[in-house]
Design a protein around this motif. Structure first.
Motif, PDB file in Angstrom:
ATOM      1  N   ARG A   4      -3.031   2.982  -4.564  1.00 61.50           N
ATOM      2  CA  ARG A   4      -1.779   2.289  -4.919  1.00 61.50           C
ATOM      3  C   ARG A   4      -1.063   1.838  -3.640  1.00 61.50           C
ATOM      4  N   PRO A   5      -1.373   0.630  -3.151  1.00 62.40           N
ATOM      5  CA  PRO A   5      -0.663   0.126  -1.965  1.00 62.40           C
ATOM      6  C   PRO A   5       0.819  -0.111  -2.285  1.00 62.40           C
TER       7      PRO A   5
ATOM      8  N   SER B  78      -0.272  -0.430   2.967  1.00 67.30           N
ATOM      9  CA  SER B  78      -0.744  -1.790   2.668  1.00 67.30           C
ATOM     10  C   SER B  78      -2.251  -1.821   2.884  1.00 67.30           C
ATOM     11  N   ILE B  79      -2.913  -2.832   2.337  1.00 65.78           N
ATOM     12  CA  ILE B  79      -4.333  -3.026   2.640  1.00 65.78           C
ATOM     13  C   ILE B  79      -4.432  -4.323   3.438  1.00 65.78           C
ATOM     14  N   VAL B  80      -4.838  -4.226   4.692  1.00 64.40           N
ATOM     15  CA  VAL B  80      -4.930  -5.422   5.524  1.00 64.40           C
ATOM     16  C   VAL B  80      -6.375  -5.924   5.481  1.00 64.40           C
TER      17      VAL B  80
ATOM     18  N   TYR C 289      -1.631  -2.847  -7.114  1.00 62.13           N
ATOM     19  CA  TYR C 289      -0.685  -3.116  -6.028  1.00 62.13           C
ATOM     20  C   TYR C 289       0.761  -3.057  -6.522  1.00 62.13           C
ATOM     21  N   GLN C 290       1.650  -2.821  -5.565  1.00 67.56           N
ATOM     22  CA  GLN C 290       3.092  -2.940  -5.846  1.00 67.56           C
ATOM     23  C   GLN C 290       3.420  -4.396  -6.160  1.00 67.56           C
ATOM     24  N   ARG C 291       4.347  -4.628  -7.067  1.00 65.77           N
ATOM     25  CA  ARG C 291       4.832  -5.990  -7.310  1.00 65.77           C
ATOM     26  C   ARG C 291       5.931  -6.316  -6.289  1.00 65.77           C
TER      27      ARG C 291
END
Ligand code: SF4
Length: 466
Positions: free
Chosen positions: A370-371, A345-347, A440-442
């Motif tokens: 690609r998170p 994830s990107i926080v 990003y992931q959906r």
């Protein structure tokens, strides 16, 4: 966060308790605690684990502990387990969760003029002690735990050790898992099922949301039904669950492969290699690489011998420095190549920005990120998951503020992966991180990769629906 482990055994339980609790070390960085009951009373040790691992802090204590019943906890906040004398009898208690309405509950307790709190730290009530005061207001442990489960806003799973057995209670919405194990001469309870195989426990069953069970050396008795609605935390599978753990029948490592594969199916870039940002990006990257039929390599290797996970300085700039020192780039793998990374994830994005810069300095031609989950738009209000003090620490919220000029109240349009707003927000984050591309992931792909219906998952971080 935090995690706990408990054992009820026909033999002495210390070895299982010690190693079983240790297998929760990735869930907390502040305090560790163990307590046993030998039929005559409790023996307890609590240590600060901020700068050293749980095992090294407790290995001298365990020779002083003896008993057939025990609970252990790794905690991100308070000292625990606590030992309580009450009209229900003496007991020890450990909890995992967060109490959002702690001030209101404290006020209510004082209104009755019969309660005091003695475990204050930095002017704040110890949440585990507050839960004990709620339990003590009823005539049985079952009713007391139920009262606590219903009174708390946030989440709370509980282990409560008496001389007769261990009460295990899962949070009302099952945000965190509570899992039962058994072997010939013992029963155990854990938050991470990865504690079972090496201690020879068989994964027996998961407690349901709100369920309370009494665990003894002879078995497990359900003392209160699973009356809550399951909204288990999705982030367990994305990031903080251990790869070898399984919750609700779904293994973490395998779900990460499915997450990575889902990212690859929607992608159109042609990198030379796929890699994970260690450690939690690795499973997602393997899934991506296998789906895309691309080589999986390690442009970064983590230096683990002297940088244990538990070393977590409070100061953010020192934490960033530690994160940098842990990851060593391999120039020979990076130079002149197009790299695609999977990240859990990107926080905040600050560490990632530095990592990307170092990749280009080492000669990377392209860096694609690609998170494994959508952009974080809301702070966790159920588990104290993020250390962020401000919502604007989140890269997604900062980007929204840039676009709106203010902190936006309608975030649905940014959570929708097909909207122009979402695209604009992702583009701002991409530029900020210095990436060649960012996708990003959906959320629908993520819930499919986990494999539970969305209605049973907490997805609050991404869509505000918890
Ligand atoms: S808000 Fe996010 S981190 Fe918190 S319980 Fe829900 S999914 Fe998990």
């Amino acid at each position: 966060m935090g995690g706990f482990f408990g054992v009820a055994s026909r033999e002495d339980c210390i070895t299982d308790l010690f190693y079983g609790t240790d297998y929760h070390s990735h869930l907390g960085t502040m305090r560790g605690g163990l307590v046993v009951n030998n039929g005559r009373g409790f023996t307890r040790f609590i240590h600060d684990i901020t700068n050293s691992q749980f095992r090294s802090k407790f290995e001298n204590d365990i020779s002083k502990m003896k008993g057939n019943l025990g609970i252990g906890v790794i905690s991100d906040n308070e000292d625990q387990p606590l030992i309580i004398a009450s009209h229900l009898g003496d007991y020890a208690i450990a909890t995992v969760g967060v109490i959002k309405n702690i001030d209101a509950l404290k006020k209510e307790a004082f209104r009755k003029r019969t309660t005091h709190f003695s475990e204050m730290s930095n002017g704040e009530v110890n949440p585990t002690e507050l839960i004990a005061t709620l339990i003590n207001q009823e005539g049985t442990f079952e009713d007391g735990i139920r009262r606590a489960q219903k009174a708390i806003e946030g989440s709370c799973s509980i282990l409560l050790l008496t001389s007769k057995g261990i009460y295990a209670a899962r949070d009302w919405h099952g945000r965190t898992p509570v899992i039962l194990g058994r072997k010939a001469d013992a029963y155990s309870v854990t938050m991470e099922s990865c504690a079972f195989p090496n201690l020879d426990y068989e994964h027996f069953r998961d407690l349901g949301p709100g369920e309370i069970a009494l665990i003894t050396e002879d078995g497990v008795e359900r003392v209160a039904k699973a009356d809550g609605n399951l909204r288990i935390c999705s982030f367990l599978w994305v990031y903080y669950g251990y790869p070898s753990s399984t919750y609700e029948g779904i293994n973490v490592e395998q779900s990460r492969y499915r997450c990575g594969a889902a990212l690859a199916k929607r992608d159109n870039v042609k990198p030379d290699i796929v890699a994970g940002i260690p450690d939690s990006g690795t499973g997602h990257a393997i899934g991506y690489a296998n789906q895309a039929k691309l080589p999986h390599e390690r442009p970064f290797v983590k230096y683990t011998p002297t940088w244990p996970r538990s070393f977590m300085p409070q100061n953010q700039s020192i934490r960033d420095l530690v994160a940098k020192m842990k990851l060593i780039p391999i120039r020979e793998i990076i130079k002149d190549r197009k790299l695609l990374f999977c990240e859990d994830s990107i926080v905040r994005g600050t560490q990632l920005r530095d990592t990307v810069k170092r990749l280009f300095e080492a000669g990377a031609k392209e860096v694609h990120m690609r998170p494994a989950c959508p952009p974080l738009l809301y702070g966790c209000k159920f588990l104290n998951f993020s250390r962020s003090k401000s919502i604007l620490d989140l890269a997604g919220r900062r980007a929204v503020k840039t676009l709106e000029g203010d902190d936006c109240r309608n975030l649905d349009k940014y959570a929708d992966p097909c909207s122009k707003c979402h695209g604009a927000m992702v583009e701002i984050i991409r530029k900020e991180l210095g990436l060649t591309s960012l996708r990003y992931q959906r959320l629908d792909d993520l819930t499919k990769a986990i494999g539970l219906p969305k209605s049973k998952l907490c997805t609050y971080c991404w869509d505000g629906k918890g």
